[in-house]
Design a protein around this motif. Structure first.
Motif, short mmCIF file in Angstrom:
data_model
loop_
_atom_site.label_atom_id
_atom_site.label_comp_id
_atom_site.label_asym_id
_atom_site.label_seq_id
_atom_site.Cartn_x
_atom_site.Cartn_y
_atom_site.Cartn_z
N THR A 92 5.72 -2.92 -31.38
CA THR A 92 5.62 -2.27 -32.68
C THR A 92 6.84 -2.58 -33.52
O THR A 92 7.98 -2.36 -33.10
CB THR A 92 5.48 -0.74 -32.51
N ALA A 93 6.61 -3.13 -34.71
CA ALA A 93 7.70 -3.53 -35.59
C ALA A 93 7.12 -4.09 -36.88
O ALA A 93 5.92 -4.33 -36.99
CB ALA A 93 8.56 -4.61 -34.92
N MET A 94 8.01 -4.31 -37.85
CA MET A 94 7.67 -5.10 -39.01
C MET A 94 7.91 -6.56 -38.64
O MET A 94 8.98 -6.89 -38.13
CB MET A 94 8.53 -4.71 -40.21
N TYR A 95 6.91 -7.39 -38.88
CA TYR A 95 7.01 -8.80 -38.53
C TYR A 95 7.22 -9.63 -39.80
O TYR A 95 6.47 -9.47 -40.77
CB TYR A 95 5.75 -9.26 -37.80
N TYR A 96 8.22 -10.50 -39.74
CA TYR A 96 8.58 -11.33 -40.89
C TYR A 96 8.42 -12.80 -40.57
O TYR A 96 8.80 -13.26 -39.47
CB TYR A 96 10.04 -11.08 -41.29
N CYS A 97 7.93 -13.54 -41.54
CA CYS A 97 7.89 -14.99 -41.47
C CYS A 97 9.15 -15.53 -42.13
O CYS A 97 9.60 -15.00 -43.15
CB CYS A 97 6.65 -15.50 -42.21
N ALA A 98 9.73 -16.57 -41.53
CA ALA A 98 10.95 -17.16 -42.05
C ALA A 98 10.83 -18.68 -42.00
O ALA A 98 10.15 -19.23 -41.14
CB ALA A 98 12.16 -16.70 -41.24
N ALA A 99 11.55 -19.35 -42.91
CA ALA A 99 11.45 -20.80 -42.97
C ALA A 99 12.74 -21.44 -43.45
O ALA A 99 13.45 -20.89 -44.30
CB ALA A 99 10.31 -21.22 -43.89
N THR A 100 13.02 -22.59 -42.89
CA THR A 100 13.98 -23.52 -43.45
C THR A 100 13.23 -24.84 -43.58
O THR A 100 12.62 -25.30 -42.61
CB THR A 100 15.21 -23.67 -42.56
N LEU A 101 13.26 -25.41 -44.77
CA LEU A 101 12.38 -26.53 -45.07
C LEU A 101 13.09 -27.87 -44.96
O LEU A 101 14.29 -27.98 -45.22
CB LEU A 101 11.83 -26.35 -46.50
N GLY A 102 12.32 -28.87 -44.56
CA GLY A 102 12.80 -30.25 -44.54
C GLY A 102 13.72 -30.59 -43.39
O GLY A 102 14.32 -31.66 -43.39
N MET A 103 13.85 -29.69 -42.43
CA MET A 103 14.73 -29.96 -41.29
C MET A 103 14.36 -29.09 -40.10
O MET A 103 13.71 -28.04 -40.25
CB MET A 103 16.19 -29.72 -41.68
N TYR A 104 14.81 -29.54 -38.94
CA TYR A 104 14.63 -28.75 -37.73
C TYR A 104 15.98 -28.13 -37.38
O TYR A 104 16.95 -28.85 -37.16
CB TYR A 104 14.14 -29.64 -36.59
N ILE A 105 16.03 -26.82 -37.31
CA ILE A 105 17.30 -26.17 -37.00
C ILE A 105 17.47 -26.08 -35.49
O ILE A 105 16.50 -26.10 -34.73
CB ILE A 105 17.40 -24.78 -37.65
N GLY A 106 18.72 -25.98 -35.08
CA GLY A 106 19.01 -26.07 -33.64
C GLY A 106 18.85 -24.77 -32.89
O GLY A 106 18.46 -24.77 -31.72
N TRP A 107 19.18 -23.65 -33.51
CA TRP A 107 19.16 -22.37 -32.81
C TRP A 107 18.07 -21.52 -33.42
O TRP A 107 18.29 -20.76 -34.35
CB TRP A 107 20.54 -21.72 -32.95
N TRP A 108 16.89 -21.59 -32.87
CA TRP A 108 15.70 -21.09 -33.55
C TRP A 108 15.74 -19.59 -33.79
O TRP A 108 15.10 -19.11 -34.73
CB TRP A 108 14.44 -21.45 -32.76
N ASN A 109 16.43 -18.84 -32.97
CA ASN A 109 16.38 -17.38 -33.12
C ASN A 109 17.61 -16.82 -33.83
O ASN A 109 17.88 -15.62 -33.75
CB ASN A 109 16.18 -16.70 -31.76
N ASP A 110 18.33 -17.68 -34.52
CA ASP A 110 19.46 -17.23 -35.34
C ASP A 110 18.96 -17.00 -36.76
O ASP A 110 18.72 -17.96 -37.51
CB ASP A 110 20.55 -18.30 -35.32
N LYS A 111 18.79 -15.75 -37.13
CA LYS A 111 18.18 -15.44 -38.42
C LYS A 111 18.98 -15.96 -39.60
O LYS A 111 18.43 -16.20 -40.68
CB LYS A 111 17.93 -13.94 -38.57
N SER A 112 20.29 -16.17 -39.41
CA SER A 112 21.12 -16.64 -40.51
C SER A 112 20.80 -18.09 -40.91
O SER A 112 21.21 -18.56 -41.97
CB SER A 112 22.60 -16.53 -40.16
N GLN A 113 20.06 -18.81 -40.06
CA GLN A 113 19.75 -20.20 -40.36
C GLN A 113 18.50 -20.35 -41.22
O GLN A 113 18.18 -21.45 -41.66
CB GLN A 113 19.55 -20.98 -39.06
N TYR A 114 17.80 -19.27 -41.47
CA TYR A 114 16.56 -19.34 -42.24
C TYR A 114 16.82 -18.96 -43.69
O TYR A 114 17.45 -17.94 -43.98
CB TYR A 114 15.49 -18.45 -41.61
#
Length: 127
Positions: A92-114
């Motif tokens: 149970t939670a609020m679910y958010y979609c996040a994106a960084t475009l045009g690249m693949y980021i290295g640490w997928w679960n670091d919210k600061s990268q989105y």
């Protein structure tokens, strides 16, 4: 203007299933880092799953959802999905979609990268 719009949340009993959708617009990149995060009341926002989109894909999952959740893409429609099975009350939670475009980021679960975030969709799992 880049926009991410989530849908598909709702209330479900334990053991049930939901499919969340994230519809993107305002961009043309096909190789992107897309993710689902969630935030329960009083808790930090945490990564649930992520996908590197493109001609081939790579998916990543939090340990707490492995084997229950599946992230997928329909790149032509700029949509990313989160298929959630065997739901538990702790999902149970609020679910958010996040994106960084045009690249693949290295640490997928670091919210600061989105860079881009949707408004969220609520998922409630209770009997």
């Amino acid at each position: 203007q880049v926009q991410l719009v989530e849908s598909g949340g709702g209330s479900v009993q334990p053991g049930g299933s939901l499919r969340l959708s994230c519809a993107g617009s305002g961009y043309t990149y096909s190789r992107n880092s897309m993710a689902w995060f969630r935030q329960a009341p009083g808790k930090e926002r945490e990564g649930v799953a992520a996908i590197h989109t493109g001609p081939t894909t790579t998916a990543f999952y939090a340990d707490s959802v492995k084997g229950r959740f599946t992230i997928s893409q329909e790149n032509a429609k700029k949509e990313v999905y989160l298929h959630m099975n065997s739901l538990k009350p702790e999902d149970t939670a609020m679910y958010y979609c996040a994106a960084t475009l045009g690249m693949y980021i290295g640490w997928w679960n670091d919210k600061s990268q989105y860079v881009y975030w949707g408004q969220g969709t609520q998922v409630t799992v209770s009997a």
